[in-house]
Design a protein around this motif. Structure first.
Motif, PDB file in Angstrom:
ATOM      1  N   GLY A  86      50.058  31.702  -3.884  1.00 48.27           N
ATOM      2  CA  GLY A  86      51.170  30.857  -3.473  1.00 48.27           C
ATOM      3  C   GLY A  86      51.817  31.311  -2.185  1.00 48.27           C
ATOM      4  N   LYS A  87      52.879  30.623  -1.843  1.00 47.93           N
ATOM      5  CA  LYS A  87      53.603  30.925  -0.608  1.00 47.93           C
ATOM      6  C   LYS A  87      54.352  32.238  -0.726  1.00 47.93           C
ATOM      7  CE  LYS A  87      56.223  27.106  -1.253  1.00 47.93           C
ATOM      8  NZ  LYS A  87      57.154  26.056  -0.819  1.00 47.93           N
ATOM      9  N   GLU A  88      54.605  32.847   0.410  1.00 48.10           N
ATOM     10  CA  GLU A  88      55.214  34.174   0.452  1.00 48.10           C
ATOM     11  C   GLU A  88      56.595  34.228  -0.186  1.00 48.10           C
ATOM     12  OE1 GLU A  88      52.466  34.044   4.110  1.00 48.10           O
ATOM     13  OE2 GLU A  88      53.689  32.620   2.993  1.00 48.10           O
ATOM     14  N   SER A  89      57.409  33.210  -0.001  1.00 48.46           N
ATOM     15  CA  SER A  89      58.791  33.268  -0.477  1.00 48.46           C
ATOM     16  C   SER A  89      58.940  33.038  -1.973  1.00 48.46           C
ATOM     17  CB  SER A  89      59.657  32.251   0.276  1.00 48.46           C
ATOM     18  OG  SER A  89      59.215  30.928  -0.004  1.00 48.46           O
ATOM     19  N   MET A  93      42.312  30.404  -1.986  1.00 48.06           N
ATOM     20  CA  MET A  93      43.091  29.272  -1.583  1.00 48.06           C
ATOM     21  C   MET A  93      44.537  29.718  -1.414  1.00 48.06           C
ATOM     22  SD  MET A  93      44.445  25.967  -3.747  1.00 48.06           S
ATOM     23  CE  MET A  93      43.260  26.162  -4.965  1.00 48.06           C
ATOM     24  N   LEU A  94      45.158  29.265  -0.351  1.00 49.83           N
ATOM     25  CA  LEU A  94      46.571  29.526  -0.119  1.00 49.83           C
ATOM     26  C   LEU A  94      47.323  28.210  -0.243  1.00 49.83           C
ATOM     27  CD1 LEU A  94      46.356  31.779   3.079  1.00 49.83           C
ATOM     28  CD2 LEU A  94      46.340  32.496   0.680  1.00 49.83           C
ATOM     29  N   ILE A  95      48.322  28.182  -1.097  1.00 48.77           N
ATOM     30  CA  ILE A  95      49.147  26.994  -1.247  1.00 48.77           C
ATOM     31  C   ILE A  95      50.431  27.183  -0.446  1.00 48.77           C
ATOM     32  CG2 ILE A  95      50.417  25.524  -2.854  1.00 48.77           C
ATOM     33  CD1 ILE A  95      48.362  26.182  -4.987  1.00 48.77           C
ATOM     34  N   GLU A  96      50.593  26.341   0.558  1.00 46.14           N
ATOM     35  CA  GLU A  96      51.771  26.311   1.429  1.00 46.14           C
ATOM     36  C   GLU A  96      52.127  27.682   2.011  1.00 46.14           C
ATOM     37  OE1 GLU A  96      54.941  24.362  -0.706  1.00 46.14           O
ATOM     38  OE2 GLU A  96      53.906  22.439  -0.626  1.00 46.14           O
ATOM     39  N   PRO A  97      51.181  28.354   2.665  1.00 47.95           N
ATOM     40  CA  PRO A  97      51.524  29.639   3.288  1.00 47.95           C
ATOM     41  C   PRO A  97      52.571  29.427   4.378  1.00 47.95           C
ATOM     42  CG  PRO A  97      49.400  28.878   4.084  1.00 47.95           C
ATOM     43  CD  PRO A  97      49.815  27.952   2.979  1.00 47.95           C
ATOM     44  N   GLU A  98      53.450  30.421   4.521  1.00 47.26           N
ATOM     45  CA  GLU A  98      54.585  30.272   5.430  1.00 47.26           C
ATOM     46  C   GLU A  98      54.515  31.159   6.663  1.00 47.26           C
ATOM     47  OE1 GLU A  98      57.991  29.478   2.076  1.00 47.26           O
ATOM     48  OE2 GLU A  98      57.113  31.487   2.204  1.00 47.26           O
ATOM     49  N   ILE A  99      53.819  32.272   6.565  1.00 51.06           N
ATOM     50  CA  ILE A  99      53.841  33.279   7.628  1.00 51.06           C
ATOM     51  C   ILE A  99      52.487  33.319   8.329  1.00 51.06           C
ATOM     52  CG2 ILE A  99      54.182  35.733   8.127  1.00 51.06           C
ATOM     53  CD1 ILE A  99      56.003  35.835   5.633  1.00 51.06           C
ATOM     54  N   PRO A 100      52.453  32.954   9.612  1.00 57.67           N
ATOM     55  CA  PRO A 100      51.167  32.861  10.300  1.00 57.67           C
ATOM     56  C   PRO A 100      50.392  34.178  10.337  1.00 57.67           C
ATOM     57  CG  PRO A 100      52.990  32.612  11.846  1.00 57.67           C
ATOM     58  CD  PRO A 100      53.576  32.602  10.466  1.00 57.67           C
ATOM     59  N   GLN A 101      51.092  35.302  10.431  1.00 55.22           N
ATOM     60  CA  GLN A 101      50.392  36.587  10.478  1.00 55.22           C
ATOM     61  C   GLN A 101      49.634  36.853   9.177  1.00 55.22           C
ATOM     62  OE1 GLN A 101      53.536  36.008  11.276  1.00 55.22           O
ATOM     63  NE2 GLN A 101      54.007  36.923  13.256  1.00 55.22           N
TER      64      GLN A 101
END
Length: 152
Positions: free
Chosen positions: A96-99, A1-9
């Motif tokens: 989680g998200k990348e940032s 599961m990814l929560i709020e991913p930011e980077i489409p790649q």
């Protein structure tokens, strides 16, 4: 599961990984990009139709829709190694998200279920797609799912 991913790649790479491993991809919360057919096609993602995808508005909706999966949360702050998680079929691997990674509140809510990927050098954390790949393949190995693979 990814929560709020930011980077489409990253999400594209993870989607390809889930299609290749017949794993379900759960996307939770606000995405930093669009995943409609036009956007996916324009990005050159020609395997999107192979991805088993579920979207959830938030973490609580994810929890309500699934039959009580065991959570394994992954964070650069994790003090236990992903190798020691003792994966079982049906476990939810949560990233989680990348940032910012996973929210502190979520890590505090499930303190016994937080794992990290050890690094040998001064780099604190890995790229999201790489981290998911490392963990997913270890989980599949531990549950014996890799014996059914196609090589070559």
């Amino acid at each position: 599961m990814l929560i709020e991913p930011e980077i489409p790649q990253n999400t594209g790479n993870i989607a390809r990984l889930t299609a290749a491993t017949k794993s379900k991809l759960h996307l939770v919360g606000k995405l930093g990009f669009r995943i409609d057919e036009h956007s996916v096609r324009r990005a050159g993602v020609d395997y999107w139709h192979l991805v088993e995808l579920e979207q959830h508005t938030d973490f609580e909706q994810f929890r309500a829709r699934l039959p009580a999966p065991r959570l394994c949360l992954f964070s650069a702050l994790g003090t236990k190694s992903y190798l020691d998680a003792g994966y079982k079929p049906g476990d939810a691997l949560v990233f989680g998200k990348e940032s910012k990674g996973l929210d502190d509140a979520l890590l505090e809510r499930f303190p016994d279920d937080v794992y990290g990927i050890p690094t040998l050098g001064p780099v604190r954390s890995l790229n999201l797609a790489n981290a998911v790949s490392i963990v997913l393949y270890e989980a599949l190995r531990q549950i014996g799912a890799l014996s059914q693979t196609t090589l070559g």
